[in-house]
Design a protein around this motif. Sequence first.
Motif, mmCIF file in Angstrom:
data_model
loop_
_atom_site.group_PDB
_atom_site.id
_atom_site.type_symbol
_atom_site.label_atom_id
_atom_site.label_comp_id
_atom_site.label_asym_id
_atom_site.label_seq_id
_atom_site.Cartn_x
_atom_site.Cartn_y
_atom_site.Cartn_z
ATOM 1 N N PHE A 17 42.085 89.319 14.585
ATOM 2 C CA PHE A 17 42.876 89.879 15.675
ATOM 3 C C PHE A 17 42.074 90.959 16.383
ATOM 4 O O PHE A 17 41.477 91.826 15.745
ATOM 5 C CB PHE A 17 44.195 90.458 15.145
ATOM 6 N N TYR A 18 42.099 90.897 17.721
ATOM 7 C CA TYR A 18 41.315 91.834 18.520
ATOM 8 C C TYR A 18 42.198 92.877 19.200
ATOM 9 O O TYR A 18 41.838 94.025 19.324
ATOM 10 C CB TYR A 18 40.526 91.040 19.566
ATOM 11 N N LYS A 19 43.385 92.449 19.641
ATOM 12 C CA LYS A 19 44.293 93.363 20.341
ATOM 13 C C LYS A 19 45.697 92.793 20.330
ATOM 14 O O LYS A 19 45.887 91.587 20.491
ATOM 15 C CB LYS A 19 43.830 93.560 21.789
ATOM 16 N N PHE A 20 46.703 93.663 20.133
ATOM 17 C CA PHE A 20 48.107 93.276 20.243
ATOM 18 C C PHE A 20 48.689 93.853 21.524
ATOM 19 O O PHE A 20 48.387 94.994 21.895
ATOM 20 C CB PHE A 20 48.922 93.779 19.039
ATOM 21 N N GLY A 21 49.544 93.081 22.177
ATOM 22 C CA GLY A 21 50.202 93.554 23.388
ATOM 23 C C GLY A 21 51.574 94.114 23.111
ATOM 24 O O GLY A 21 52.055 94.114 21.974
ATOM 25 N N PHE B 42 32.530 92.092 18.474
ATOM 26 C CA PHE B 42 33.780 91.973 17.734
ATOM 27 C C PHE B 42 33.866 92.976 16.577
ATOM 28 O O PHE B 42 34.407 92.681 15.534
ATOM 29 C CB PHE B 42 33.912 90.547 17.197
ATOM 30 N N ALA B 43 33.298 94.141 16.780
ATOM 31 C CA ALA B 43 33.263 95.114 15.695
ATOM 32 C C ALA B 43 34.625 95.743 15.431
ATOM 33 O O ALA B 43 34.848 96.326 14.379
ATOM 34 C CB ALA B 43 32.246 96.203 16.022
ATOM 35 N N ASN B 44 35.568 95.659 16.391
ATOM 36 C CA ASN B 44 36.833 96.372 16.280
ATOM 37 C C ASN B 44 38.012 95.452 16.013
ATOM 38 O O ASN B 44 39.116 95.680 16.497
ATOM 39 C CB ASN B 44 37.090 97.184 17.567
ATOM 40 N N PHE B 45 37.794 94.405 15.245
ATOM 41 C CA PHE B 45 38.916 93.566 14.870
ATOM 42 C C PHE B 45 39.836 94.315 13.919
ATOM 43 O O PHE B 45 39.407 95.205 13.184
ATOM 44 C CB PHE B 45 38.430 92.268 14.231
ATOM 45 N N LEU C 261 32.860 87.313 28.268
ATOM 46 C CA LEU C 261 33.094 86.239 27.306
ATOM 47 C C LEU C 261 34.190 85.308 27.810
ATOM 48 O O LEU C 261 35.064 85.718 28.566
ATOM 49 C CB LEU C 261 33.520 86.845 25.963
ATOM 50 N N PRO C 262 34.140 84.052 27.396
ATOM 51 C CA PRO C 262 35.234 83.150 27.741
ATOM 52 C C PRO C 262 36.546 83.671 27.176
ATOM 53 O O PRO C 262 36.616 84.063 26.015
ATOM 54 C CB PRO C 262 34.824 81.836 27.066
ATOM 55 N N ALA C 263 37.585 83.704 28.000
ATOM 56 C CA ALA C 263 38.901 84.158 27.553
ATOM 57 C C ALA C 263 39.912 83.070 27.899
ATOM 58 O O ALA C 263 40.120 82.762 29.065
ATOM 59 C CB ALA C 263 39.276 85.474 28.225
ATOM 60 N N PHE C 264 40.530 82.496 26.888
ATOM 61 C CA PHE C 264 41.446 81.377 27.090
ATOM 62 C C PHE C 264 42.866 81.808 26.767
ATOM 63 O O PHE C 264 43.111 82.523 25.813
ATOM 64 C CB PHE C 264 41.038 80.196 26.216
ATOM 65 N N GLY C 265 43.795 81.334 27.587
ATOM 66 C CA GLY C 265 45.194 81.706 27.412
ATOM 67 C C GLY C 265 45.635 82.761 28.393
ATOM 68 O O GLY C 265 46.794 83.147 28.416
ATOM 69 N N ARG D 239 45.204 88.996 21.302
ATOM 70 C CA ARG D 239 43.908 88.352 21.528
ATOM 71 C C ARG D 239 43.220 88.188 20.189
ATOM 72 O O ARG D 239 43.328 89.050 19.318
ATOM 73 C CB ARG D 239 43.044 89.178 22.476
ATOM 74 N N PHE D 240 42.488 87.085 20.054
ATOM 75 C CA PHE D 240 41.903 86.792 18.756
ATOM 76 C C PHE D 240 40.712 85.864 18.913
ATOM 77 O O PHE D 240 40.425 85.357 19.999
ATOM 78 C CB PHE D 240 42.951 86.117 17.860
ATOM 79 N N ARG D 241 40.013 85.643 17.813
ATOM 80 C CA ARG D 241 39.004 84.591 17.740
ATOM 81 C C ARG D 241 39.000 84.046 16.317
ATOM 82 O O ARG D 241 39.333 84.773 15.365
ATOM 83 C CB ARG D 241 37.614 85.080 18.134
ATOM 84 N N PRO D 242 38.663 82.776 16.119
ATOM 85 C CA PRO D 242 38.621 82.209 14.770
ATOM 86 C C PRO D 242 37.537 82.880 13.928
ATOM 87 O O PRO D 242 36.474 83.236 14.439
ATOM 88 C CB PRO D 242 38.286 80.734 15.005
ATOM 89 N N LYS D 243 37.803 83.052 12.650
ATOM 90 C CA LYS D 243 36.805 83.652 11.767
ATOM 91 C C LYS D 243 35.549 82.793 11.674
ATOM 92 O O LYS D 243 34.452 83.303 11.507
ATOM 93 C CB LYS D 243 37.399 83.859 10.364
ATOM 94 N N GLU D 244 35.725 81.471 11.771
ATOM 95 C CA GLU D 244 34.587 80.562 11.682
ATOM 96 C C GLU D 244 34.107 80.119 13.057
ATOM 97 O O GLU D 244 33.443 79.095 13.186
ATOM 98 C CB GLU D 244 34.973 79.330 10.847
ATOM 99 N N GLY D 245 34.452 80.871 14.092
ATOM 100 C CA GLY D 245 34.076 80.484 15.447
ATOM 101 C C GLY D 245 32.578 80.446 15.640
ATOM 102 O O GLY D 245 31.856 81.339 15.185
ATOM 103 N N LYS D 246 32.096 79.397 16.317
ATOM 104 C CA LYS D 246 30.661 79.226 16.558
ATOM 105 C C LYS D 246 30.231 79.821 17.891
ATOM 106 O O LYS D 246 29.051 80.011 18.133
ATOM 107 C CB LYS D 246 30.301 77.730 16.537
ATOM 108 N N THR D 247 31.168 80.090 18.786
ATOM 109 C CA THR D 247 30.834 80.662 20.082
ATOM 110 C C THR D 247 31.618 81.948 20.290
ATOM 111 O O THR D 247 32.635 82.190 19.646
ATOM 112 C CB THR D 247 31.167 79.684 21.227
#
Length: 528
Positions: free
Chosen positions: A151-155, A94-97, A235-239, A171-179
């Motif tokens: 935020f990882y990517k905008f469409g 996730f280096a390119n958020f 990685l798991p991708a949801f949505g 595409r995104f992930r929570p800042k406090e995400g554990k996985t």
Amino acid sequence: MLGRSAFSRTRGFHPENFGQHAVAVIGNVFFSVFVIGVLVFTIIAATYEPEDPLFHLSTKITNFLTSKSKATFKFDSTVVKTGEDFVATNQAVFANFLNETDVDKVVGSEITEATDEAGSSECDGTINCRDPEVFHLMMRTAIEKFKAIHFYKFGKPVRGSNSSTCDMAWRFRPKEGKTASIYKDYRRFVINRSENCMFSVVDIEEYHSGVNARKTKPKAALEKTAPKQDQIISLPAFGEFVNDSLPPVESEDSFSHGKYLIYVGGGDKCKSMDHYLWSFLCALGEAQYLKRTLIMDMKICLSSIYARSKQDEEDKDFRFYFDFERLKEMGSVLDQKQFWTDWNKWQKKDQLSLSLVEDFKITPMELADVKDTLIMRKFGFIEPDNYWYRVCEGKTEFFIQRPWHLLWKSKQLMDIMTAIKSRMNWDYDSLHSVSGGMAGNEEFTRNLNVDTSADALVLLFQDKIKDGRHLYIATNETETSFFDPLKAKYTTHFLDEYKDLWDENSEWYAETRKLNNGVPVEFDGYMR
């Protein structure tokens, strides 16, 4: 004689040998310590019991599947974990958020691609969602509003429901995400344009409101392809778009040259989902060991413990609960109904052979050299000797690895989970309260009403959860007023507050109904 012997030994002692004797004594002491240490380590290793009962040896799992907990308050350690739970967080991925400073830069084709074929919006015309100014405004507003996520990517933005709305996905992930999970959201932006042609975002609607920005996979991508090496660590991708279609048999040649494994009968039917998964993954593990395709029944029986009718319910689809798309892409499985259709079509013509195994004690290692097209394991009627997981017990468990990494939760259910987390801004604590689990247990019922009252919960959590936090309460209590004392300290949430996520207007309702041949699907107890 005794005196003389002692005198004789004393006469034999020489001072110059003192060092050798000392070294020998020290060596013996260290060797004794080493032996004791090995013994202690062996005892600890033999008696250690891991927290997750699914990692016990087979003798432990049998007790786990048939036992009932007697704990009044405990952390959930018996909830079945699936593949996405074991994907560890890898920050390097996730280096390119993106942040607000990246919006006005050229950040590769993934970000600037939406400006292709975009023209400027005229003051007296409709808003062009592809206009770079509009696109950058939408990105900046999203980053500023949703501070709890990376935020990882905008469409590409697309037109919404009218000339003043635009839909955009990211595409995104929570800042406090554990996985290490990546999520996808698409929202509807309400955009206003002032008299001097300045744009502003008036509102961003709820999770998955920007339906026009939801991409579907092209037809070619729906065809089954061999998994690539990088898919193994994906990685798991949801949505994302879900392709849960059953894999077809491409030709007679591919079917007749295949090797298959099928489990028939057994007492696993209508048992708990923990039991079902433990047995199913044993079958899948054996198929992988034998390098065969597992023939699986897509219909499962939902145990009465999860059903609102309190009765076992037949013909529930595997895809309601688990990610079949990943399973068919990463593993080798075939629908039982389709398999028997093709078997009956080509069995006589191509002289396909079958090997019948009726004793679970015949190990997969003994079947490794079987050349027959199909190996059928047939199970009897006497429990527990007719449980599928008995195949993987004993010495077999050191050869068969259950492929937990292939079994993920249903993406439709995970989308509901994502929406609920999103509405709580990805920052909350959770409580799982089960009513009735202690009934009839005299050992724990003396002070049960006092110990499990809502006031007792407040005291229990006062040092664990800070005041004012979002508290999500998963419970089978019919009256949520039981938890009213908690509302004075926390912002409480219950599952039924989010019924719109599975009602007749929801994506979940439409997708599961399609899987169920047009028949609506109940949001049952296991899903809850």
